[in-house]
Design a protein around this motif. Structure first.
Motif, PDB file in Angstrom:
ATOM      1  N   VAL A  58      66.563 -19.470 -16.001  1.00  8.50           N
ATOM      2  CA  VAL A  58      66.925 -18.132 -15.527  1.00  8.50           C
ATOM      3  C   VAL A  58      66.196 -17.827 -14.222  1.00  8.50           C
ATOM      4  O   VAL A  58      66.796 -17.393 -13.233  1.00  8.50           O
ATOM      5  CB  VAL A  58      66.584 -17.054 -16.588  1.00  8.50           C
ATOM      6  CG1 VAL A  58      66.750 -15.657 -16.011  1.00  8.50           C
ATOM      7  CG2 VAL A  58      67.463 -17.219 -17.817  1.00  8.50           C
ATOM      8  N   MET A  59      64.886 -18.046 -14.210  1.00  5.53           N
ATOM      9  CA  MET A  59      64.071 -17.732 -13.035  1.00  5.53           C
ATOM     10  C   MET A  59      64.555 -18.513 -11.813  1.00  5.53           C
ATOM     11  O   MET A  59      64.701 -17.942 -10.723  1.00  5.53           O
ATOM     12  CB  MET A  59      62.602 -18.067 -13.323  1.00  5.53           C
ATOM     13  CG  MET A  59      61.651 -17.616 -12.255  1.00  5.53           C
ATOM     14  SD  MET A  59      61.566 -15.819 -12.100  1.00  5.53           S
ATOM     15  CE  MET A  59      60.523 -15.408 -13.485  1.00  5.53           C
ATOM     16  N   GLN A  60      64.845 -19.797 -11.984  1.00  6.58           N
ATOM     17  CA  GLN A  60      65.292 -20.609 -10.851  1.00  6.58           C
ATOM     18  C   GLN A  60      66.666 -20.170 -10.350  1.00  6.58           C
ATOM     19  O   GLN A  60      66.920 -20.167  -9.144  1.00  6.58           O
ATOM     20  CB  GLN A  60      65.299 -22.091 -11.232  1.00  6.58           C
ATOM     21  CG  GLN A  60      63.884 -22.641 -11.377  1.00  6.58           C
ATOM     22  CD  GLN A  60      63.851 -24.140 -11.520  1.00  6.58           C
ATOM     23  OE1 GLN A  60      64.543 -24.854 -10.797  1.00  6.58           O
ATOM     24  NE2 GLN A  60      63.042 -24.628 -12.435  1.00  6.58           N
ATOM     25  N   LEU A  62      66.130 -17.002  -8.356  1.00  4.04           N
ATOM     26  CA  LEU A  62      65.512 -17.327  -7.061  1.00  4.04           C
ATOM     27  C   LEU A  62      66.548 -17.913  -6.104  1.00  4.04           C
ATOM     28  O   LEU A  62      66.531 -17.636  -4.906  1.00  4.04           O
ATOM     29  CB  LEU A  62      64.363 -18.326  -7.252  1.00  4.04           C
ATOM     30  CG  LEU A  62      63.055 -17.760  -7.807  1.00  4.04           C
ATOM     31  CD1 LEU A  62      62.109 -18.885  -8.195  1.00  4.04           C
ATOM     32  CD2 LEU A  62      62.380 -16.843  -6.777  1.00  4.04           C
ATOM     33  N   ALA A  63      67.451 -18.731  -6.661  1.00  3.62           N
ATOM     34  CA  ALA A  63      68.474 -19.366  -5.827  1.00  3.62           C
ATOM     35  C   ALA A  63      69.621 -18.411  -5.506  1.00  3.62           C
ATOM     36  O   ALA A  63      70.460 -18.702  -4.662  1.00  3.62           O
ATOM     37  CB  ALA A  63      69.019 -20.611  -6.534  1.00  3.62           C
ATOM     38  N   GLY A  64      69.656 -17.265  -6.212  1.00  3.03           N
ATOM     39  CA  GLY A  64      70.757 -16.325  -6.019  1.00  3.03           C
ATOM     40  C   GLY A  64      72.082 -16.885  -6.511  1.00  3.03           C
ATOM     41  O   GLY A  64      73.148 -16.545  -6.004  1.00  3.03           O
ATOM     42  N   ASP A  65      72.009 -17.770  -7.524  1.00  3.82           N
ATOM     43  CA  ASP A  65      73.210 -18.421  -8.044  1.00  3.82           C
ATOM     44  C   ASP A  65      73.101 -18.516  -9.562  1.00  3.82           C
ATOM     45  O   ASP A  65      72.633 -19.506 -10.114  1.00  3.82           O
ATOM     46  CB  ASP A  65      73.338 -19.816  -7.422  1.00  3.82           C
ATOM     47  CG  ASP A  65      74.559 -20.585  -7.921  1.00  3.82           C
ATOM     48  OD1 ASP A  65      75.401 -19.985  -8.608  1.00  3.82           O
ATOM     49  OD2 ASP A  65      74.653 -21.798  -7.621  1.00  3.82           O
ATOM     50  N   VAL A  66      73.518 -17.461 -10.251  1.00  4.71           N
ATOM     51  CA  VAL A  66      73.391 -17.418 -11.707  1.00  4.71           C
ATOM     52  C   VAL A  66      74.285 -18.471 -12.369  1.00  4.71           C
ATOM     53  O   VAL A  66      73.930 -19.041 -13.396  1.00  4.71           O
ATOM     54  CB  VAL A  66      73.723 -16.007 -12.250  1.00  4.71           C
ATOM     55  CG1 VAL A  66      73.592 -15.954 -13.756  1.00  4.71           C
ATOM     56  CG2 VAL A  66      72.789 -14.979 -11.628  1.00  4.71           C
ATOM     57  N   GLY A  67      75.437 -18.754 -11.761  1.00  3.61           N
ATOM     58  CA  GLY A  67      76.339 -19.759 -12.310  1.00  3.61           C
ATOM     59  C   GLY A  67      75.714 -21.140 -12.399  1.00  3.61           C
ATOM     60  O   GLY A  67      76.133 -21.976 -13.211  1.00  3.61           O
ATOM     61  N   ARG A  68      74.685 -21.370 -11.593  1.00  2.94           N
ATOM     62  CA  ARG A  68      73.969 -22.650 -11.606  1.00  2.94           C
ATOM     63  C   ARG A  68      73.389 -22.939 -12.998  1.00  2.94           C
ATOM     64  O   ARG A  68      73.293 -24.086 -13.407  1.00  2.94           O
ATOM     65  CB  ARG A  68      72.861 -22.568 -10.556  1.00  2.94           C
ATOM     66  CG  ARG A  68      71.801 -23.628 -10.614  1.00  2.94           C
ATOM     67  CD  ARG A  68      70.772 -23.379  -9.535  1.00  2.94           C
ATOM     68  NE  ARG A  68      69.610 -24.228  -9.716  1.00  2.94           N
ATOM     69  CZ  ARG A  68      68.637 -24.317  -8.837  1.00  2.94           C
ATOM     70  NH1 ARG A  68      68.654 -23.610  -7.719  1.00  2.94           N
ATOM     71  NH2 ARG A  68      67.616 -25.116  -9.045  1.00  2.94           N
ATOM     72  N   MET A  69      73.018 -21.878 -13.710  1.00  6.79           N
ATOM     73  CA  MET A  69      72.463 -22.045 -15.053  1.00  6.79           C
ATOM     74  C   MET A  69      73.437 -22.798 -15.953  1.00  6.79           C
ATOM     75  O   MET A  69      73.049 -23.683 -16.700  1.00  6.79           O
ATOM     76  CB  MET A  69      72.198 -20.681 -15.695  1.00  6.79           C
ATOM     77  CG  MET A  69      70.938 -20.020 -15.282  1.00  6.79           C
ATOM     78  SD  MET A  69      70.667 -18.557 -16.296  1.00  6.79           S
ATOM     79  CE  MET A  69      70.256 -19.313 -17.849  1.00  6.79           C
ATOM     80  N   ARG A  70      74.705 -22.392 -15.905  1.00  9.42           N
ATOM     81  CA  ARG A  70      75.715 -23.000 -16.778  1.00  9.42           C
ATOM     82  C   ARG A  70      75.899 -24.481 -16.422  1.00  9.42           C
ATOM     83  O   ARG A  70      76.106 -25.311 -17.292  1.00  9.42           O
ATOM     84  CB  ARG A  70      77.026 -22.232 -16.641  1.00  9.42           C
ATOM     85  CG  ARG A  70      77.999 -22.499 -17.770  1.00  9.42           C
ATOM     86  CD  ARG A  70      79.231 -21.626 -17.660  1.00  9.42           C
ATOM     87  NE  ARG A  70      79.104 -20.387 -18.403  1.00  9.42           N
ATOM     88  CZ  ARG A  70      79.630 -19.229 -18.024  1.00  9.42           C
ATOM     89  NH1 ARG A  70      80.304 -19.153 -16.897  1.00  9.42           N
ATOM     90  NH2 ARG A  70      79.498 -18.156 -18.762  1.00  9.42           N
TER      91      ARG A  70
END
Length: 200
Positions: A170-172, A175-183
């Motif tokens: 979540v934190m990363q 920080l990256a401004g890309d929540v979709g990256r989590m998925r």
């Protein structure tokens, strides 16, 4: 359709919670004012205060909603799995999906945890983490019994690492401004976590 000024009390509370979560995805949660909440809802501050006497009362309602939503989602994910290991993975992915859908939630949680004072909302966050951790620990214990997980694994430490892994994701992503990256990252990250606790 009723406007926000005509909603019954329970629906008004739900719309308020939804509004705060939306605003938190757009700005620093600590800077969200009751005036901004009321404006987004098309209400006066006076109308908002009839349901919530303070901003802290609003945050408490948000945390109660988060507890209900997150824990019911992970419980449902676990129930649908065919094994304890499958349940752990399903819980991991359900949690990630929840955050992707509601990126304001972790921002509010992190904001509450930074507050020095013991607010009702902060106590609720602590309770959510405890209840969540207990669910994960039970799944790990069940996995040890079923033979899927290493019987020597420290269940408490593995539960802390499970939650911490999601928090790191979540934190990363924030920080990256890309929540979709989590998925995108979650399946690979879970594979590495699971490798550390599975039976040989």
């Amino acid at each position: 359709m009723q406007g926000p000024g005509k909603l019954p009390a329970d629906e008004r509370r739900a719309v308020t919670v939804d509004t705060v979560v939306e605003l938190a995805a757009e700005q620093n949660p600590s800077e969200i004012t009751t005036s901004a909440i009321a404006k987004r809802m098309g209400l006066t501050q006076g109308a908002l205060f009839r349901h919530f006497p303070t901003k802290d009362a609003i945050l408490q309602a948000v945390m109660e909603w988060v507890a209900d939503q997150l824990l019911s989602r992970v419980d449902k994910a676990a129930e649908g799995a065919s094994s304890p290991a499958g349940a752990l993975e399903a819980v991991f992915m359900a949690h990630v999906d929840f955050v992707v859908q509601r990126p304001g939630v972790p921002r509010i949680i992190f904001g509450e945890l930074q507050r020095a004072e013991e607010t009702a909302a902060k106590k609720l966050v602590q309770a959510i983490v405890r209840r969540y951790g207990e669910r994960v620990r039970k799944l790990i214990e069940a996995g040890k019994v079923s033979g899927e997980l290493d019987p020597g694994v420290d269940s408490d430490a593995a539960a802390v690492l499970f939650i911490g892994t999601i928090q790191g994701l979540v934190m990363q992503s924030l920080l990256a401004g890309d929540v979709g990256r989590m998925r995108r990252d979650a399946p690979r990250i879970f594979t590495i976590y699971f490798r550390g606790i599975r039976s040989a």
